[in-house]
Design an enzyme around this catalytic site. Sequence first.
Site, PDB file in Angstrom:
ATOM      1  N   HIS A 164      40.207  33.965  42.243  1.00  0.00           N
ATOM      2  CA  HIS A 164      39.893  35.361  41.933  1.00  0.00           C
ATOM      3  C   HIS A 164      39.968  35.602  40.424  1.00  0.00           C
ATOM      4  CE1 HIS A 164      40.118  39.781  42.830  1.00  0.00           C
ATOM      5  NE2 HIS A 164      40.768  39.770  41.676  1.00  0.00           N
ATOM      6  N   GLU A 165      41.037  35.132  39.796  1.00  0.00           N
ATOM      7  CA  GLU A 165      41.222  35.381  38.360  1.00  0.00           C
ATOM      8  C   GLU A 165      40.250  34.542  37.515  1.00  0.00           C
ATOM      9  OE1 GLU A 165      42.677  37.995  37.856  1.00  0.00           O
ATOM     10  OE2 GLU A 165      44.168  38.176  39.434  1.00  0.00           O
ATOM     11  N   ILE A 166      39.949  33.333  37.937  1.00  0.00           N
ATOM     12  CA  ILE A 166      38.969  32.519  37.205  1.00  0.00           C
ATOM     13  C   ILE A 166      37.587  33.163  37.304  1.00  0.00           C
ATOM     14  CG2 ILE A 166      37.785  30.282  37.156  1.00  0.00           C
ATOM     15  CD1 ILE A 166      40.568  29.026  37.866  1.00  0.00           C
ATOM     16  N   CYS A 209      44.405  33.513  44.514  1.00  0.00           N
ATOM     17  CA  CYS A 209      44.628  34.225  43.245  1.00  0.00           C
ATOM     18  C   CYS A 209      43.973  33.509  42.075  1.00  0.00           C
ATOM     19  CB  CYS A 209      46.123  34.384  42.986  1.00  0.00           C
ATOM     20  SG  CYS A 209      46.916  35.579  44.078  1.00  0.00           S
ATOM     21  N   LEU A 214      37.537  35.751  34.711  1.00  0.00           N
ATOM     22  CA  LEU A 214      37.339  35.152  33.384  1.00  0.00           C
ATOM     23  C   LEU A 214      35.882  34.764  33.161  1.00  0.00           C
ATOM     24  CD1 LEU A 214      40.538  32.904  33.184  1.00  0.00           C
ATOM     25  CD2 LEU A 214      40.149  35.110  32.026  1.00  0.00           C
TER      26      LEU A 214
END
Length: 172
Positions: free
Chosen positions: A133-135, A130, A138
């Site tokens: 994926h989120e970085i 997660c 960004l």
Amino acid sequence: MALRDILVFPDPRLRQKAAPVTDFDAGLRALADDLLETLRAAQGLGITAPHIGVLARVTVIELSPEDGPRTYVNPEVIWSSPETAKDQEGSLSMAGVLDTLERPAKIRLRYQTLDGETHEEEAEGLLSVCLQHEIDQLDGIFWIYRLSALKRDRLVKRYEKLKRLGRHEPAA
């Protein structure tokens, strides 16, 4: 707290790099609260400010109600293991489709809290997936661009079919 609209693929803002957060104030806390409410309404595991059209380096992850939410401001991976792991990934911005990605199995990241304090932590398993994926989000890397062109094209066609059938909208 406010429920926000989630950008839907192929919105070009999903491919833009988010700016570092420099003001650790009430506005940042309100953004984090909005992200959490939107994440819970969409029944996801993670969300970034760019998912709601705010180009700031903030992500909220909630793997389970028992663990509670975690907010990461200006997160960056500072080490990743040579060992890799495969996992299913998807996006609130492209609801209804998943595919398998291979990423480092463990990472160490540096981030700030809502108060601006700097921390480091290691992650593995679902949290590692997660966070990476989120970085990526960004950094303006929408998850499907980690797939081969063939897999990506198939996934986009599947998603477009879901859209035609009206089954692509995120919950929020």
